[in-house]
Design a protein around this motif. Structure first.
Motif, PDB file in Angstrom:
ATOM      1  N   ILE A  99      32.738  67.374  -3.605  1.00 36.71           N
ATOM      2  CA  ILE A  99      33.664  67.408  -2.472  1.00 36.71           C
ATOM      3  C   ILE A  99      33.454  68.688  -1.668  1.00 36.71           C
ATOM      4  N   ASP A 100      33.295  69.803  -2.353  1.00 38.72           N
ATOM      5  CA  ASP A 100      33.094  71.089  -1.674  1.00 38.72           C
ATOM      6  C   ASP A 100      31.741  71.186  -0.976  1.00 38.72           C
ATOM      7  N   ASP A 101      30.755  70.438  -1.458  1.00 39.66           N
ATOM      8  CA  ASP A 101      29.389  70.520  -0.926  1.00 39.66           C
ATOM      9  C   ASP A 101      28.853  69.119  -0.632  1.00 39.66           C
ATOM     10  N   ARG A 102      29.622  68.324   0.114  1.00 33.77           N
ATOM     11  CA  ARG A 102      29.265  66.915   0.341  1.00 33.77           C
ATOM     12  C   ARG A 102      27.980  66.715   1.119  1.00 33.77           C
ATOM     13  N   ASP A 103      27.529  67.756   1.831  1.00 36.58           N
ATOM     14  CA  ASP A 103      26.257  67.665   2.552  1.00 36.58           C
ATOM     15  C   ASP A 103      25.065  67.740   1.606  1.00 36.58           C
ATOM     16  N   ASN A 104      25.306  68.123   0.369  1.00 37.31           N
ATOM     17  CA  ASN A 104      24.232  68.337  -0.597  1.00 37.31           C
ATOM     18  C   ASN A 104      24.299  67.312  -1.732  1.00 37.31           C
ATOM     19  N   LEU A 105      24.362  66.037  -1.382  1.00 37.55           N
ATOM     20  CA  LEU A 105      24.454  64.960  -2.354  1.00 37.55           C
ATOM     21  C   LEU A 105      23.312  65.009  -3.370  1.00 37.55           C
ATOM     22  N   LYS A 106      22.124  65.380  -2.912  1.00 37.93           N
ATOM     23  CA  LYS A 106      20.967  65.410  -3.809  1.00 37.93           C
ATOM     24  C   LYS A 106      21.124  66.420  -4.941  1.00 37.93           C
ATOM     25  N   LYS A 107      21.916  67.450  -4.721  1.00 35.30           N
ATOM     26  CA  LYS A 107      22.170  68.450  -5.764  1.00 35.30           C
ATOM     27  C   LYS A 107      22.827  67.795  -6.991  1.00 35.30           C
ATOM     28  N   PHE A 108      23.606  66.752  -6.761  1.00 36.10           N
ATOM     29  CA  PHE A 108      24.369  66.121  -7.826  1.00 36.10           C
ATOM     30  C   PHE A 108      23.791  64.788  -8.303  1.00 36.10           C
ATOM     31  N   LEU A 109      23.118  64.053  -7.398  1.00 37.21           N
ATOM     32  CA  LEU A 109      22.724  62.686  -7.751  1.00 37.21           C
ATOM     33  C   LEU A 109      21.288  62.313  -7.381  1.00 37.21           C
ATOM     34  N   SER A 110      20.420  63.278  -7.155  1.00 34.53           N
ATOM     35  CA  SER A 110      19.056  62.955  -6.717  1.00 34.53           C
ATOM     36  C   SER A 110      18.278  62.131  -7.737  1.00 34.53           C
ATOM     37  N   ASP A 111      18.630  62.252  -9.002  1.00 34.80           N
ATOM     38  CA  ASP A 111      17.936  61.476 -10.033  1.00 34.80           C
ATOM     39  C   ASP A 111      18.503  60.063 -10.180  1.00 34.80           C
ATOM     40  N   LYS A 112      19.590  59.757  -9.457  1.00 34.55           N
ATOM     41  CA  LYS A 112      20.254  58.452  -9.590  1.00 34.55           C
ATOM     42  C   LYS A 112      20.112  57.562  -8.355  1.00 34.55           C
ATOM     43  N   VAL A 113      20.177  58.169  -7.161  1.00 33.50           N
ATOM     44  CA  VAL A 113      20.144  57.393  -5.920  1.00 33.50           C
ATOM     45  C   VAL A 113      19.208  58.041  -4.912  1.00 33.50           C
ATOM     46  N   ASP A 114      18.792  57.245  -3.914  1.00 33.88           N
ATOM     47  CA  ASP A 114      18.009  57.772  -2.794  1.00 33.88           C
ATOM     48  C   ASP A 114      18.994  58.436  -1.839  1.00 33.88           C
ATOM     49  N   CYS A 115      19.133  59.733  -1.941  1.00 37.93           N
ATOM     50  CA  CYS A 115      20.150  60.477  -1.191  1.00 37.93           C
ATOM     51  C   CYS A 115      19.949  60.399   0.318  1.00 37.93           C
ATOM     52  N   SER A 116      18.750  60.079   0.768  1.00 32.34           N
ATOM     53  CA  SER A 116      18.509  59.960   2.207  1.00 32.34           C
ATOM     54  C   SER A 116      19.178  58.707   2.788  1.00 32.34           C
ATOM     55  N   ALA A 117      19.660  57.811   1.929  1.00 34.45           N
ATOM     56  CA  ALA A 117      20.322  56.584   2.381  1.00 34.45           C
ATOM     57  C   ALA A 117      21.796  56.810   2.730  1.00 34.45           C
ATOM     58  N   TYR A 118      22.287  58.046   2.572  1.00 32.74           N
ATOM     59  CA  TYR A 118      23.700  58.341   2.777  1.00 32.74           C
ATOM     60  C   TYR A 118      23.873  59.486   3.764  1.00 32.74           C
ATOM     61  N   LYS A 119      24.845  59.336   4.638  1.00 36.32           N
ATOM     62  CA  LYS A 119      25.146  60.383   5.612  1.00 36.32           C
ATOM     63  C   LYS A 119      26.598  60.814   5.421  1.00 36.32           C
ATOM     64  N   PRO A 120      26.853  62.110   5.184  1.00 28.83           N
ATOM     65  CA  PRO A 120      28.240  62.558   5.058  1.00 28.83           C
ATOM     66  C   PRO A 120      28.974  62.423   6.394  1.00 28.83           C
ATOM     67  N   ILE A 121      30.220  62.006   6.321  1.00 27.58           N
ATOM     68  CA  ILE A 121      31.045  61.788   7.519  1.00 27.58           C
ATOM     69  C   ILE A 121      32.289  62.664   7.395  1.00 27.58           C
ATOM     70  N   ASN A 122      32.671  63.303   8.492  1.00 26.59           N
ATOM     71  CA  ASN A 122      33.940  64.044   8.500  1.00 26.59           C
ATOM     72  C   ASN A 122      35.046  63.044   8.821  1.00 26.59           C
ATOM     73  N   PHE A 123      35.996  62.934   7.927  1.00 28.03           N
ATOM     74  CA  PHE A 123      37.116  61.999   8.108  1.00 28.03           C
ATOM     75  C   PHE A 123      38.409  62.785   8.203  1.00 28.03           C
ATOM     76  N   LYS A 124      39.137  62.575   9.232  1.00 33.36           N
ATOM     77  CA  LYS A 124      40.455  63.216   9.398  1.00 33.36           C
ATOM     78  C   LYS A 124      41.475  62.180   9.753  1.00 33.36           C
TER      79      LYS A 124
END
Length: 105
Positions: free
Chosen positions: A80-105
């Motif tokens: 949550i704190d570093d949502r732009d860095n999905l690959k840091k947490f899940l690069s071995d599980k998913v193709d992180c380039s398939a996801y784009k972080p969105i700002n939701f308010k």
């Protein structure tokens, strides 16, 4: 377009799900739309959306949601704190380039 989201509950727990409309789904989780709340968020009271990622289809969104749900809570908090860095947490599980972080308010 599908979205994978993480929302915060009143008890500080984190719920992860997918949707095609984040605002509508949050309204359902928070009880603004009767009868559509998930059992988990119904008893824990959804407070806010903490993170959202956009993906092209349901399968891709579901895959991300599945692996986020498997993370321990401390890793979810870091994500949550570093949502732009999905690959840091899940690069071995998913193709992180398939996801784009969105700002939701």
């Amino acid at each position: 377009m599908y979205y994978t989201y993480m929302l915060r509950c009143a008890d500080n727990s984190i719920y992860t799900g997918i949707t095609t409309d984040v605002a509508r789904r949050f309204a359902e989780h928070s009880g603004q739309i009767a009868g559509k709340c998930a059992k988990y968020t119904e008893s824990r009271k959804a407070v806010r959306i903490d993170a959202v990622w956009k993906s092209e289809n349901r399968e891709t969104a579901s895959r991300l949601g599945y692996y986020i749900k498997k993370l321990p809570k401390n890793k979810k908090e870091q994500l949550i704190d570093d949502r732009d860095n999905l690959k840091k947490f899940l690069s071995d599980k998913v193709d992180c380039s398939a996801y784009k972080p969105i700002n939701f308010k």
